[in-house]
Enzyme design. Sequence first.
Site, PDB file in Angstrom:
ATOM      1  N   TYR A 110       0.940  -1.328  -0.067  1.00  0.00           N
ATOM      2  CA  TYR A 110      -0.124  -0.065  -0.089  1.00  0.00           C
ATOM      3  C   TYR A 110       0.885   1.332  -0.139  1.00  0.00           C
ATOM      4  O   TYR A 110       1.987   1.233   0.238  1.00  0.00           O
ATOM      5  CB  TYR A 110      -0.995  -0.032   1.197  1.00  0.00           C
ATOM      6  CG  TYR A 110      -0.696  -0.174   2.600  1.00  0.00           C
ATOM      7  CD1 TYR A 110       0.687  -0.027   2.917  1.00  0.00           C
ATOM      8  CD2 TYR A 110      -1.741  -0.538   3.310  1.00  0.00           C
ATOM      9  CE1 TYR A 110       0.852   0.012   4.393  1.00  0.00           C
ATOM     10  CE2 TYR A 110      -1.459  -0.523   4.825  1.00  0.00           C
ATOM     11  CZ  TYR A 110      -0.185  -0.258   5.305  1.00  0.00           C
ATOM     12  OH  TYR A 110       0.374  -0.331   6.555  1.00  0.00           O
ATOM     13  N   GLU A 111       0.013   2.299  -0.098  1.00  0.00           N
ATOM     14  CA  GLU A 111       0.737   3.728  -0.456  1.00  0.00           C
ATOM     15  C   GLU A 111       1.564   3.539  -1.661  1.00  0.00           C
ATOM     16  O   GLU A 111       2.716   4.327  -1.683  1.00  0.00           O
ATOM     17  CB  GLU A 111       1.465   4.131   0.755  1.00  0.00           C
ATOM     18  CG  GLU A 111       0.730   4.093   2.024  1.00  0.00           C
ATOM     19  CD  GLU A 111      -0.645   4.650   1.747  1.00  0.00           C
ATOM     20  OE1 GLU A 111      -0.812   5.780   0.744  1.00  0.00           O
ATOM     21  OE2 GLU A 111      -1.543   4.478   2.439  1.00  0.00           O
ATOM     22  N   GLY A 112       1.315   2.865  -2.816  1.00  0.00           N
ATOM     23  CA  GLY A 112       2.232   2.849  -3.963  1.00  0.00           C
ATOM     24  C   GLY A 112       3.158   1.838  -3.739  1.00  0.00           C
ATOM     25  O   GLY A 112       3.961   1.564  -2.869  1.00  0.00           O
TER      26      GLY A 112
END
Length: 598
Positions: free
Chosen positions: A440-442
Amino acid sequence: MPSYSAPVDDTLFLLNDVLGYEQYSDLPGFADACPDLLEAILREGAKFSEEIAQPINQSGDLEGCSRSDDGVVTPPKGFKEAYAAFCEGGWGTLSADPDYGGQGLPHTLATVFNEFLSSANMAFAMYPGLTAGAVAALSLHATDEIKQKYLPNMIAGTWTGTMNLTEPHCGTDLGLIRTKASPQEDGSYKISGTKIFISAGDHEMSDNIIHLVLARIEGAPEGTKGISLFVVPKKMVADDGTIGDLNGVSCGSLEHKMGIHANATCVMNYDESVGWLVGEENKGLRAMFTMMNEARLGVAVQGLAQSEVAYQNAVVYAKDRLQGRSLTGPKAPEKAADPIIVHPDVRRTLMHIRSFNEAARALVLWTALQGDVSHRSPDEKARTKADDMMGLMTPVLKGVLTDTGFANTVNAQQMFGGHGYIAEWGMEQFVRDARIAMIYEGANGIQALDLVGRKLPANGGRAVMGFFEEVGAFIKDNAEDEAMKPYIAPLKAGLDDLQKATMWFMNNAMAKPDNAGAGSVDYMHLFGLVGLGYMWAKIAKTVNAKLESGSDSKEDWLKAKLTFASFFMERTMPETSAHLARISSGADTLMSLDADAF
């Protein structure tokens, strides 16, 4: 039952002795956090993490969150009470703006506390962590009216925050989002659409939840150039701050996931919810990236945090578990077998994790201090340099610390043999929880592409050249120090490899972009190794000075750090050459097959 002890002494040593915390005392907030107060805050933060958050980590994982038929989401037992204690202790206010109820202390302190809390209970730490990111985005991009309306309660923790990006049909490609925003006569918007994977999307721990939602205003351009950001409260908020009716925001379901079971990961439905524009129309990604960058640094800390708690438990087990005899003769002849910590491969595993953890913590704190300088220094040149370093290191920290942090939890689990696979010992939870941080978050491949494609060429390469200059100057200044040679020589070799890899991209990636894509992950990890090696060299220099002066009573503790530094330089730092070789191989072989051949 797993345990956790916050590394307060290690952190204080890094801040005070290695990184020179007091040199920043002229910056706003730092003068208020003198060394004595710094230590008091860290010790109280450790106490909260160890005594309140950690005891409900395993039970929260086993129970998970639940959603009733009427859509109400309930966190595991003890979470609501722990969150109330978090708010009462003012932990969410540490580095927040005093104009809205914050203490205005350095963000570095909040970063330290985030590590402690994430090691103790990662799922719990995510609730206030996401709120902090939402506060950062609103602080920089919202109108004064919105800030006055939402920030005081969010900073106090009585309201929490989320970020809503992903939709069922798209992941990282936010240009494909379909959530729509219809303008209303009063200046508000009606928001309609579905978002998925929304951490802390709904729960009963706070009085209200403030969602930051990406949506497309009717008639906006296609792609990322037509995305706007909106603040959408779960419950309506009157002008005087009182909470009103529900706002057409609901949790459609809870995601059934591999780890972080105690955090409510929701499918969020927006049914003509009322929202207000944050920042400029069609410039939503710029505003959301403030929150995403904040979150990415927080996620990097999660990778370190899970590596640390997994290591601590593996060491306890390795000292206690009896199995086999030492290759050089019994070390515990009075017992039926020796503890497994006598075996070289067990020590190799534990030292590999520990040597990463200490350097990673230093690199996180070094970067956090850069962030404080970039926001607080009155010197424009200093702010620009620090901001360059923050931008450059964000994808490196996020990618390297979460990749390696996950690998370390797996290796720590291995120390337990079959017991590591059993839930009772807690190691399998650390592995499951750590896995999401890589995604997550890229996802980390995206972080690597951001580093190579955007951060390296930004401002003519100013940031990366600044990093090269700083590390190069440290190497030059310490090259003749005999005690530093075991650390300087490997660091120089690593820096040379990094510079060669950078030059290879300059010569081979412009005309053939696939070369950048093929080598980006290796480059990210190569960069991370040099950053970690630089931290160990700085630590070793500090330790040598203390040992030479004879002024420190912790001689054995300090000498152990030199051993871990030597291990890193001997065993881990040489990996830079392998990364360089892979980068230099280019993309031809990778891209030569047709898709049908796979």
